[in-house]
Write an enzyme that holds these catalytic residues in place. Sequence first.
Site, PDB file in Angstrom:
ATOM      1  N   ALA A  98       0.792  -1.235   0.000  1.00 44.33           N
ATOM      2  CA  ALA A  98       0.000   0.000   0.000  1.00 44.33           C
ATOM      3  C   ALA A  98       0.822   1.281   0.000  1.00 44.33           C
ATOM      4  O   ALA A  98       0.246   2.365   0.054  1.00 44.33           O
ATOM      5  CB  ALA A  98      -0.918   0.011   1.235  1.00 44.33           C
ATOM      6  N   PHE A 144       6.059  -2.925   3.720  1.00 46.94           N
ATOM      7  CA  PHE A 144       7.308  -3.287   4.386  1.00 46.94           C
ATOM      8  C   PHE A 144       8.294  -2.158   4.113  1.00 46.94           C
ATOM      9  O   PHE A 144       8.967  -2.139   3.086  1.00 46.94           O
ATOM     10  CB  PHE A 144       7.835  -4.608   3.836  1.00 46.94           C
ATOM     11  CG  PHE A 144       8.790  -5.333   4.754  1.00 46.94           C
ATOM     12  CD1 PHE A 144       9.052  -4.881   6.047  1.00 46.94           C
ATOM     13  CD2 PHE A 144       9.429  -6.490   4.325  1.00 46.94           C
ATOM     14  CE1 PHE A 144       9.922  -5.568   6.886  1.00 46.94           C
ATOM     15  CE2 PHE A 144      10.305  -7.183   5.157  1.00 46.94           C
ATOM     16  CZ  PHE A 144      10.556  -6.713   6.445  1.00 46.94           C
ATOM     17  N   TYR A 172      10.152  -9.169 -20.895  1.00 47.40           N
ATOM     18  CA  TYR A 172       9.039  -9.015 -19.964  1.00 47.40           C
ATOM     19  C   TYR A 172       7.950 -10.063 -20.183  1.00 47.40           C
ATOM     20  O   TYR A 172       7.454 -10.651 -19.232  1.00 47.40           O
ATOM     21  CB  TYR A 172       8.434  -7.606 -20.094  1.00 47.40           C
ATOM     22  CG  TYR A 172       7.821  -7.111 -18.806  1.00 47.40           C
ATOM     23  CD1 TYR A 172       8.412  -6.101 -18.066  1.00 47.40           C
ATOM     24  CD2 TYR A 172       6.652  -7.676 -18.297  1.00 47.40           C
ATOM     25  CE1 TYR A 172       7.869  -5.656 -16.872  1.00 47.40           C
ATOM     26  CE2 TYR A 172       6.104  -7.248 -17.120  1.00 47.40           C
ATOM     27  CZ  TYR A 172       6.714  -6.238 -16.406  1.00 47.40           C
ATOM     28  OH  TYR A 172       6.181  -5.815 -15.226  1.00 47.40           O
ATOM     29  N   THR A 231       8.126   3.137 -11.895  1.00 45.68           N
ATOM     30  CA  THR A 231       8.029   2.690 -10.509  1.00 45.68           C
ATOM     31  C   THR A 231       9.407   2.206 -10.075  1.00 45.68           C
ATOM     32  O   THR A 231      10.313   2.039 -10.901  1.00 45.68           O
ATOM     33  CB  THR A 231       7.030   1.523 -10.342  1.00 45.68           C
ATOM     34  OG1 THR A 231       7.525   0.374 -11.071  1.00 45.68           O
ATOM     35  CG2 THR A 231       5.642   1.892 -10.860  1.00 45.68           C
TER      36      THR A 231
END
EC number: 1.3.1.9
Length: 397
Positions: A49, A74, A235, A275
């Site tokens: 999250a 984490f 990928y 990201t």
Amino acid sequence: MVIKPKIRGFICTNAHPVGCAEHVQEQINYVKEQGELKDAPKNVLVIGASTGYGLASRITAAFGGGAKTLGIFFEKEGTERKTGSAGWYNTAAFQNAADEAGLWSKNINGDAFSNEIKQKAIETIKADLGKVDCIIYSLASPRRTDPNTGEVYSSTLKPIGNAVTTKNLNTSKREIDEVTVEAANQDDIDNTIKVMGGEDWEMWIDALKEADVLAENFKTTAYTYIGKELTWPIYGHATIGKAKEDLDRATAAIKASTSDLNGQAYVSSLNAVVTQASSAIPIMPLYISALFKVMKADGTYEGTIEQIHALFSENLYGETPRFDEGGHLFQNYKELEDDVQARVQAVWDKVDTSSIDELTDYVGYHNEFLRLFGFGIDGVDYSQDVDAVKPIANMID
């Protein structure tokens, strides 16, 4: 301390607490501007999250639909001498904003793969929520410890069949070169499936069902990126691709095991965005830089929060969800249009070190990378002394 970005290879080793808070607030503002989500979930568990698509999911559910959210992550807390992780600061900022808005929100920091964290989440749900009607699974980790055997598995990013040599954007040197990735063996494939496949997602749902904390008609989704020809060698037709296929297996298993609750499980296919995970994958920095150039020119570029808000409103809770050929919720349809992919391919074929800025939006890529860690945010004075210690309220011990 005065905090400047420390970049090593494809990672940033520090984060800016004020910048991260502003980045979270930007996403909250975007969601609020879109108006109230229709038919939104009420009690949401977000596994993973604190960054990227998971954080955007939590923001969308809470500030778009007024949902109560329980976030699992984490992350590392800051000290007087060292910054915390971006995900820690993101969560601290989210929690502060949720408190100000009067939204119920609690947090659990720990290994989401473990039985201990699953049990802690269940106890919190039982005590405060009763049942959850939406479970977002958005974990990205290079390794996983099997909670039942204690064995540690590590994922790899390797093609299957033959080694692949491909054009690459070396972000450390800011130049176009080539990278060769050796072919995977069967252990590489199996271990990557163990880490990045659907087993842990399935274990979460099984644990929640056994504890009787899943609501009737609940929905759950895991996130994937599939891409097209350009990214397939490393990928798609690769170890990570096999792990993504295992999400489809888990989807069917979850639907079968929760049929008495009319449980709905989906894999959601999302855009390539910057990201912490994607920056580590060969091909992706160059592909995303070219994609940004094309989609921004078309006015169709969507960042993480735009993608997730659209996923919730159009697909996950929309009246006419859109599916791709593989049965996934199809949110990245704009990226995969033939014309877009052809223009990205043209950039890919032509670009060299001297034309990076002309042909791609590497500047935009790099800026988005920095923003992940709270740097390069408008309105933040990075010359100011800031406190790296930012506690997260409502943390479950």
